[in-house]
Design an enzyme around this catalytic site. Structure first.
Site, PDB file in Angstrom:
ATOM      1  N   TRP A 189      44.834  31.842  35.775  1.00 55.75           N
ATOM      2  CA  TRP A 189      44.891  32.518  37.223  1.00 55.75           C
ATOM      3  C   TRP A 189      43.161  32.949  36.206  1.00 55.75           C
ATOM      4  CZ3 TRP A 189      49.300  36.025  36.149  1.00 55.75           C
ATOM      5  CH2 TRP A 189      50.107  34.969  36.597  1.00 55.75           C
ATOM      6  N   ILE A 190      42.184  32.099  36.231  1.00 61.96           N
ATOM      7  CA  ILE A 190      40.953  32.210  35.713  1.00 61.96           C
ATOM      8  C   ILE A 190      40.066  32.134  36.603  1.00 61.96           C
ATOM      9  CG2 ILE A 190      39.389  31.751  33.609  1.00 61.96           C
ATOM     10  CD1 ILE A 190      42.315  32.396  32.759  1.00 61.96           C
TER      11      ILE A 190
ATOM     12  N   GLU B  86      43.263  43.033  35.221  1.00 65.22           N
ATOM     13  CA  GLU B  86      42.499  43.172  34.600  1.00 65.22           C
ATOM     14  C   GLU B  86      42.824  44.674  33.920  1.00 65.22           C
ATOM     15  OE1 GLU B  86      38.008  43.682  35.445  1.00 65.22           O
ATOM     16  OE2 GLU B  86      38.381  41.843  36.363  1.00 65.22           O
TER      17      GLU B  86
ATOM     18  N   GLN C 146      50.201  51.290  59.715  1.00 64.34           N
ATOM     19  CA  GLN C 146      51.402  52.030  60.337  1.00 64.34           C
ATOM     20  C   GLN C 146      50.745  52.772  61.346  1.00 64.34           C
ATOM     21  OE1 GLN C 146      54.340  52.413  58.909  1.00 64.34           O
ATOM     22  NE2 GLN C 146      54.712  53.825  60.574  1.00 64.34           N
TER      23      GLN C 146
ATOM     24  N   GLU D  76      50.799  50.298  34.626  1.00 70.99           N
ATOM     25  CA  GLU D  76      51.711  50.345  33.244  1.00 70.99           C
ATOM     26  C   GLU D  76      50.820  50.258  32.349  1.00 70.99           C
ATOM     27  OE1 GLU D  76      52.613  48.052  35.475  1.00 70.99           O
ATOM     28  OE2 GLU D  76      54.629  49.404  36.790  1.00 70.99           O
TER      29      GLU D  76
ATOM     30  N   THR E 121      44.500  35.317  29.780  1.00 71.76           N
ATOM     31  CA  THR E 121      45.279  35.463  30.374  1.00 71.76           C
ATOM     32  C   THR E 121      46.335  33.586  29.800  1.00 71.76           C
ATOM     33  OG1 THR E 121      45.549  36.506  32.016  1.00 71.76           O
ATOM     34  CG2 THR E 121      47.512  34.975  32.218  1.00 71.76           C
ATOM     35  N   GLU E 122      47.322  33.680  29.559  1.00 75.28           N
ATOM     36  CA  GLU E 122      48.288  32.369  29.102  1.00 75.28           C
ATOM     37  C   GLU E 122      49.282  32.566  29.913  1.00 75.28           C
ATOM     38  OE1 GLU E 122      48.331  31.061  25.427  1.00 75.28           O
ATOM     39  OE2 GLU E 122      45.247  31.203  25.188  1.00 75.28           O
TER      40      GLU E 122
ATOM     41  N   PHE F 126      36.104  34.113  32.795  1.00 77.82           N
ATOM     42  CA  PHE F 126      36.881  35.169  31.072  1.00 77.82           C
ATOM     43  C   PHE F 126      37.729  34.346  31.169  1.00 77.82           C
ATOM     44  CE2 PHE F 126      38.355  38.884  29.599  1.00 77.82           C
ATOM     45  CZ  PHE F 126      38.031  39.058  28.283  1.00 77.82           C
TER      46      PHE F 126
ATOM     47  N   ALA G 280      51.149  34.999  27.244  1.00 77.77           N
ATOM     48  CA  ALA G 280      49.583  35.848  26.962  1.00 77.77           C
ATOM     49  C   ALA G 280      49.600  36.853  28.399  1.00 77.77           C
ATOM     50  CB  ALA G 280      49.023  34.988  26.491  1.00 77.77           C
TER      51      ALA G 280
HETATM   52  C1  LIG Z   1      44.533  36.318  41.518  1.00 77.88           C
HETATM   53  C2  LIG Z   1      43.972  36.511  39.417  1.00 77.88           C
HETATM   54  C3  LIG Z   1      43.362  36.905  38.902  1.00 77.88           C
HETATM   55  C4  LIG Z   1      42.828  36.706  38.036  1.00 77.88           C
HETATM   56  N1  LIG Z   1      41.977  36.839  37.132  1.00 77.88           N
HETATM   57  C5  LIG Z   1      42.071  35.992  35.604  1.00 77.88           C
HETATM   58  C6  LIG Z   1      40.519  36.378  35.196  1.00 77.88           C
HETATM   59  O1  LIG Z   1      39.791  35.689  35.517  1.00 77.88           O
HETATM   60  N2  LIG Z   1      41.036  36.502  33.828  1.00 77.88           N
HETATM   61  C7  LIG Z   1      42.485  36.491  32.420  1.00 77.88           C
HETATM   62  O2  LIG Z   1      41.843  36.205  31.220  1.00 77.88           O
HETATM   63  N3  LIG Z   1      42.274  36.658  33.611  1.00 77.88           N
HETATM   64  C8  LIG Z   1      42.721  36.753  34.849  1.00 77.88           C
HETATM   65  N4  LIG Z   1      44.060  37.152  35.429  1.00 77.88           N
HETATM   66  C9  LIG Z   1      45.495  37.598  34.936  1.00 77.88           C
HETATM   67  C10 LIG Z   1      46.151  38.633  34.629  1.00 77.88           C
HETATM   68  O3  LIG Z   1      45.041  39.976  34.371  1.00 77.88           O
HETATM   69  C11 LIG Z   1      47.294  39.374  34.835  1.00 77.88           C
HETATM   70  O4  LIG Z   1      47.789  39.027  35.569  1.00 77.88           O
HETATM   71  C12 LIG Z   1      47.723  40.923  33.629  1.00 77.88           C
HETATM   72  O5  LIG Z   1      46.386  41.415  32.853  1.00 77.88           O
HETATM   73  C13 LIG Z   1      49.149  40.965  33.548  1.00 77.88           C
HETATM   74  O6  LIG Z   1      49.513  39.658  33.123  1.00 77.88           O
HETATM   75  P1  LIG Z   1      51.149  39.061  33.739  1.00 77.88           P
HETATM   76  O7  LIG Z   1      50.491  38.821  35.203  1.00 77.88           O
HETATM   77  O8  LIG Z   1      51.480  38.175  32.720  1.00 77.88           O
HETATM   78  O9  LIG Z   1      51.926  40.428  33.548  1.00 77.88           O
HETATM   79  P2  LIG Z   1      52.764  40.376  32.313  1.00 77.88           P
HETATM   80  O10 LIG Z   1      52.393  40.863  31.466  1.00 77.88           O
HETATM   81  O11 LIG Z   1      54.234  39.557  32.418  1.00 77.88           O
HETATM   82  O12 LIG Z   1      53.594  41.985  33.115  1.00 77.88           O
HETATM   83  C14 LIG Z   1      55.067  42.038  34.039  1.00 77.88           C
HETATM   84  C15 LIG Z   1      55.158  43.511  33.478  1.00 77.88           C
HETATM   85  O13 LIG Z   1      55.318  43.933  32.593  1.00 77.88           O
HETATM   86  C16 LIG Z   1      54.949  45.131  32.901  1.00 77.88           C
HETATM   87  N5  LIG Z   1      54.441  45.452  31.319  1.00 77.88           N
HETATM   88  C17 LIG Z   1      53.998  44.544  30.253  1.00 77.88           C
HETATM   89  N6  LIG Z   1      54.036  44.581  28.910  1.00 77.88           N
HETATM   90  C18 LIG Z   1      54.243  46.404  29.640  1.00 77.88           C
HETATM   91  C19 LIG Z   1      54.702  47.127  28.200  1.00 77.88           C
HETATM   92  N7  LIG Z   1      54.031  47.375  26.997  1.00 77.88           N
HETATM   93  N8  LIG Z   1      54.905  48.331  28.408  1.00 77.88           N
HETATM   94  C20 LIG Z   1      54.589  48.502  29.975  1.00 77.88           C
HETATM   95  N9  LIG Z   1      55.018  47.479  30.805  1.00 77.88           N
HETATM   96  C21 LIG Z   1      54.807  46.857  30.387  1.00 77.88           C
HETATM   97  C22 LIG Z   1      53.380  45.012  32.969  1.00 77.88           C
HETATM   98  O14 LIG Z   1      52.761  46.199  33.511  1.00 77.88           O
HETATM   99  C23 LIG Z   1      53.609  44.548  34.750  1.00 77.88           C
HETATM  100  O15 LIG Z   1      54.313  45.750  35.478  1.00 77.88           O
HETATM  101  C24 LIG Z   1      44.284  36.800  37.333  1.00 77.88           C
HETATM  102  C25 LIG Z   1      45.662  37.141  37.312  1.00 77.88           C
HETATM  103  C26 LIG Z   1      45.103  36.899  39.369  1.00 77.88           C
HETATM  104  C27 LIG Z   1      46.400  37.700  39.559  1.00 77.88           C
END
Ligand SMILES: Cc1cc2nc3c(=O)[nH]c(=O)nc-3n(C[C@H](O)[C@H](O)[C@H](O)COP(=O)(O)OP(=O)(O)OC[C@H]3O[C@@H](n4cnc5c(N)ncnc54)[C@H](O)[C@@H]3O)c2cc1C
Length: 397
Positions: A157-158, A367, A340, A371, A127-128, A124, A131
């Site tokens: 990271w899919i 997922e 610990q 926050e 993420t970009e 699925f 995005a």
């Molecule tokens: C190992 C791994 C597997 C993954 N697998 C998938 C997958 O199969 N498919 C897929 O689509 N994605 C996948 N992801 C992506 C994952 O879902 C995202 O990492 C996650 O949604 C957070 O996005 P970001 O890492 O870009 O964080 P960011 O959106 O950059 O957030 C950074 C920080 O800012 C905070 N923040 C952002 N917006 C707000 C707001 N409006 N208010 C308060 N705080 C905020 C966040 O809580 C976080 O603490 C995967 C990621 C990893 C690391």
């Protein structure tokens, strides 16, 4: 009230526990070290039906309710969260949207013929680079031209998207602009061997090291319009609902890891002697064990309550967010306390708890971060609306 599992739920939990203890736990440290995708284990899990849980039998699955799936996932994750996330991403993120929004033909073809209960994995892709939490930042585009979608963009990271047994991915793409200026998002099914669709090499990760995540590249990828999953423009609603259920499952995965931390802490507390006594006789150690056990029990109950609501077709978004936040943070505290209890040995990569401590953090991110889940909970409380409606409003702003 009835806290007893049904015979089917108990059967799936016990089968998963038996398999996980015999086939996953003994090799989990090696899988993590070698960072190799566990093909043999996944093949056995497919044979035993774990990779087709919740998918109806007519589409090649091993139909069971959502509670049973989460019980099984907890047991698999207790042995290893790399294997746990492989199962979770396939069932909750890969299969579930195909099942929920697919036409009969799509279900018969993708679930029944391509995936076949997990012989092939499905991913699925939301993420970009720009995005993450903000899916409105989706830059991957899909233009409808002569009955075909022309897809261009990149995903990041899919999970399960680049294994030798991956069948394809459902991607969220921008297909236009709404009247209010927000992007129109649509889910599109893209099979693995479609020309122009390629994958990056994988990542050096802190945890889930034996699971597969890739960068995906779409360069003038053409797929027929019939590969639209659900109606055009409904992608936003679809992924919100997909992630609601996914959050319950990440909660179950977290409970499994928290339980594994408690297992290891108990074992070490009984074995280690200092001052001529077992360290389990010190109240400081006993209180750590008691706190871990209480939190694991509570987190498990929260996950199962959310799953139970979903099984009854009742709103469960708020409970899903609560279960995910609480279970992932329980697991983090449990990993910390387990290290610990292990003392210096827990800092060594020869211990299981060192690995758990590395692995646990991602549960608070994937997922839906803690926050964003706290915001979903708070908004639903303040507006007194079911969480999903509150969330749609919040994310649409
Ligand atoms: C190992 C791994 C597997 C993954 N697998 C998938 C997958 O199969 N498919 C897929 O689509 N994605 C996948 N992801 C992506 C994952 O879902 C995202 O990492 C996650 O949604 C957070 O996005 P970001 O890492 O870009 O964080 P960011 O959106 O950059 O957030 C950074 C920080 O800012 C905070 N923040 C952002 N917006 C707000 C707001 N409006 N208010 C308060 N705080 C905020 C966040 O809580 C976080 O603490 C995967 C990621 C990893 C690391």
């Amino acid at each position: 009230m009835n806290f007893d599992y049904t015979p089917d739920q108990r059967r799936w939990r016990d089968a998963a526990r038996e398999f996980a203890e015999a086939e996953i736990f003994p090799v989990a440290a090696r899988l993590d070290k070698e960072q190799k995708f566990p093909y043999e284990i996944v093949a056995k899990m497919c044979d035993l039906g774990f990779m087709g849980l919740t998918v109806p039998e007519e589409y090649g699955g091993t139909e069971c309710d959502f509670v049973a799936y989460n019980l099984a996932l907890e047991e698999i994750s207790r042995a290893d969260t790399s294997v746990g996330i492989t199962m979770e991403a396939h069932v909750s993120l890969g299969c579930a949207p195909l099942l929920a929004y697919g036409t009969k033909e799509q279900k018969e073809h993708y679930l029944g013929e391509v995936i076949r209960g997990g012989e092939k994995l499905w991913a699925f892709g939301l993420t970009e680079e720009n995005a993450g939490t903000d899916a409105g930042g989706t830059e991957t585009t899909a233009d409808l031209q002569n009955g075909e979608w022309l897809v261009n963009g990149e995903k990041k990271w899919i999970t399960n998207s680049g294994t030798d047994i991956t069948g394809g991915v459902t991607v969220i793409a921008k297909t236009g602009e709404r009247e209010n200026g927000k992007p129109e998002l649509t889910a599109i099914i893209i099979e693995q061997d479609t020309p122009g669709f390629t994958r990056g090499p994988g990542y050096e990760k802190t945890g889930w090291r034996a699971s597969d995540q890739r960068q995906l590249y779409f360069r003038d990828v053409r797929v027929p319009e019939k590969n639209t999953l659900g109606a055009r423009g409904k992608g936003f609603r679809q992924f919100l609902s997909t992630l609601d259920a996914g959050r319950v499952a990440v909660g179950a995965l977290s409970v499994g890891l928290a339980q594994a931390c408690l297992d290891e802490a108990l074992k070490r507390a009984k074995e280690r002697r200092q001052f001529g006594r077992s360290i389990s006789e010190f109240q400081a150690i006993q209180f750590k064990l008691a706190d871990m056990a209480m939190e694991v029990e509570l987190a498990r109950n929260m996950v199962l309550k959310a799953a139970w609501l979903k099984d009854r077709g009742r709103p469960f978004g708020r409970e899903a967010s609560m279960a995910k936040v609480f279970a992932s943070e329980t697991a983090k505290r449990a990993a910390d306390q387990a290290v610990q209890v292990w003392g210096g040995e827990g800092f060594m990569e020869t211990s299981n708890v060192a690995r758990y401590w590395r692995q646990v953090k991602i549960n608070e991110i994937g997922e839906g971060t803690s926050e964003i889940n706290r915001q979903i909970i708070a908004r639903s409380l303040l507006s007194d609306e079911p969480a999903t409606a509150a969330k749609q409003k919040m994310l649409a702003q």
